[in-house]
Design a protein around this motif. Sequence first.
Motif, PDB file in Angstrom:
ATOM      1  N   TYR A 241       4.609  10.852  -0.191  1.00 28.58           N
ATOM      2  CA  TYR A 241       4.487   9.404  -0.322  1.00 28.58           C
ATOM      3  C   TYR A 241       3.167   8.920   0.258  1.00 28.58           C
ATOM      4  O   TYR A 241       2.519   8.030  -0.301  1.00 28.58           O
ATOM      5  N   ARG A 244       0.439   9.361  -2.194  1.00 30.93           N
ATOM      6  CA  ARG A 244       0.461   8.349  -3.243  1.00 30.93           C
ATOM      7  C   ARG A 244      -0.161   7.037  -2.747  1.00 30.93           C
ATOM      8  O   ARG A 244      -0.914   6.368  -3.476  1.00 30.93           O
ATOM      9  N   VAL A 245       0.143   6.661  -1.508  1.00 29.07           N
ATOM     10  CA  VAL A 245      -0.445   5.448  -0.938  1.00 29.07           C
ATOM     11  C   VAL A 245      -1.960   5.563  -0.881  1.00 29.07           C
ATOM     12  O   VAL A 245      -2.692   4.626  -1.221  1.00 29.07           O
ATOM     13  N   GLU A 247      -3.881   7.460  -2.703  1.00 32.86           N
ATOM     14  CA  GLU A 247      -4.458   7.523  -4.049  1.00 32.86           C
ATOM     15  C   GLU A 247      -4.476   6.161  -4.728  1.00 32.86           C
ATOM     16  O   GLU A 247      -5.417   5.823  -5.455  1.00 32.86           O
ATOM     17  N   THR A 248      -3.423   5.368  -4.531  1.00 29.59           N
ATOM     18  CA  THR A 248      -3.305   4.093  -5.237  1.00 29.59           C
ATOM     19  C   THR A 248      -3.863   2.914  -4.453  1.00 29.59           C
ATOM     20  O   THR A 248      -4.166   1.863  -5.036  1.00 29.59           O
ATOM     21  N   GLY A 249      -3.967   3.048  -3.141  1.00 37.14           N
ATOM     22  CA  GLY A 249      -4.414   1.928  -2.328  1.00 37.14           C
ATOM     23  C   GLY A 249      -3.367   0.841  -2.190  1.00 37.14           C
ATOM     24  O   GLY A 249      -3.676  -0.294  -1.811  1.00 37.14           O
ATOM     25  N   THR A 250      -2.130   1.172  -2.489  1.00 34.38           N
ATOM     26  CA  THR A 250      -1.027   0.211  -2.356  1.00 34.38           C
ATOM     27  C   THR A 250       0.123   0.853  -1.595  1.00 34.38           C
ATOM     28  O   THR A 250       0.263   2.078  -1.585  1.00 34.38           O
ATOM     29  N   THR A 252       4.453   0.349  -0.759  1.00 37.14           N
ATOM     30  CA  THR A 252       5.723  -0.311  -1.059  1.00 37.14           C
ATOM     31  C   THR A 252       6.647  -0.142   0.135  1.00 37.14           C
ATOM     32  O   THR A 252       6.910   0.986   0.565  1.00 37.14           O
ATOM     33  N   ALA A 259       4.405  -3.657  -4.901  1.00 37.53           N
ATOM     34  CA  ALA A 259       3.282  -2.830  -4.456  1.00 37.53           C
ATOM     35  C   ALA A 259       2.263  -3.730  -3.761  1.00 37.53           C
ATOM     36  O   ALA A 259       1.707  -4.638  -4.388  1.00 37.53           O
ATOM     37  N   ALA A 261      -1.247  -4.306  -1.943  1.00 36.46           N
ATOM     38  CA  ALA A 261      -2.590  -3.720  -1.834  1.00 36.46           C
ATOM     39  C   ALA A 261      -3.016  -3.653  -0.373  1.00 36.46           C
ATOM     40  O   ALA A 261      -2.793  -4.598   0.400  1.00 36.46           O
ATOM     41  N   ARG A 290      -7.208  15.224   0.357  1.00 43.00           N
ATOM     42  CA  ARG A 290      -7.394  13.770   0.353  1.00 43.00           C
ATOM     43  C   ARG A 290      -7.799  13.267   1.739  1.00 43.00           C
ATOM     44  O   ARG A 290      -8.540  12.293   1.855  1.00 43.00           O
TER      45      ARG A 290
END
Length: 440
Positions: A241, A244-245, A247-250, A252, A259, A261, A290
């Motif tokens: 998780y 994913r944060v 990579e996406t810059g968001t 949850t 989501a 930012a 990463r």
Amino acid sequence: MPASLLIVDDDRDFTESAADFARLRGFRPYVAHSLEQSRQFSHLPPVDLLLLDLELPDGNGLDLLDDPAMPEHGQAIIVTGQPSVQSAIQAVSRPVVDYLLKPLCPIQFDTLLKQAAARGVTTAVTDRHGMVGRCEAMCRIHDDIDRVAATDASVLISGASGTGKELVARAIHIASGRTGPFVAVNAGAIAPELLASHLFGHERGSFTGASHRHAGYFEQAHGGTLFLDEITEMPPALQVYLLRVLETGTVTRVGGTEAIATNVRVLAATNRDPQMALDAGNLREDLFYRLADFQITMPALRERATDVTLLAQYFLDCLNARHGTARRFADGSERVLMRHPWPGNVRELRSTIQRSYLCSDGPLVRIRALEQRARTMAMAGGMIGFGVGMSYAEVEREMLVRTLSHYDNDRGRTAQALGVSVRTIQNQLARLRGDGDPRA
């Protein structure tokens, strides 16, 4: 490094004028308007002068003098526009506190600044980035900080416990120019089932006890830096998780769907060898790549022999400034300090100096012979015993060297016995050679 001044006062006209006055006299001023804001300066190296208002929106300025979140400081000055006998008695009962009335007389303030600069709490031994250290290894660390700070690169900092990984992370944050806060979290100190909530936040009712919405560390660090210490202690599922944060810059929140930012730079640290953590499954390979745009490896204190006495003097100077004393090391102290291997690194040295200071009644601080912790112990049948308190990095290093010796330097058999790849063995040996370890 210029002398420094921390002003804690909710009168913005006063703080602006005092900061400008100090700046014109070569000081670096820092300003806070409440107790809570002042605690955001916990990362600072010792400040030469502390100017405190008594009445702040969230408490009494005197409370900061005993607050562990405050930076070390030299002389403290209480300033107030509403004097009282009780507050004056409270102030002058402290060993390093003076009590002045507003408005400050310019001549009086100028004298205070000159005296603080002459004492030189910060100029005596602190070096670049507010850290003490002039050996070759620390010079490389400082160069690395300068090289990476202004970029958006993620940084993985490795090194044994007590070597100063968080100090480096704070230095990167300060040098980066990011305006948001520095938020530090130890991934190994939070129960795994609670870590997701702490990091990413949660919505009300998302689990038993979630009585209100909670903003996690990512949201708290918006615009600033999030330091994830002991990243290899994070459960693998949570590492997915986290990736994913990143990579996406968001992010949850737990129990949420929105989501959010986030503008956060992530710095991570581990006391394990990163490659061995990968091979052991403690760190996901995709997350490693990463997090490790840039890597910094902290040297152990025993590899910084020329810095030991500098650090010891620095810690003693800070104690003298805090308690209003002028103690010095007794003859022979340097010899005792230099003979000790410092398995607990800088943290152990700081504790030793503080303990010796507290045990000293007169002007001399004596460093008694230090007990040396047992390292590895050879055992029968090809077994090795490890002393309690050794770091993971030390255990891994000793296990590699002893196993390699057991198999007559056969790297293939050593790799098979340790359950790692031959490449890992080669990389670790290269690091040992780089550290000057004669066994590699």
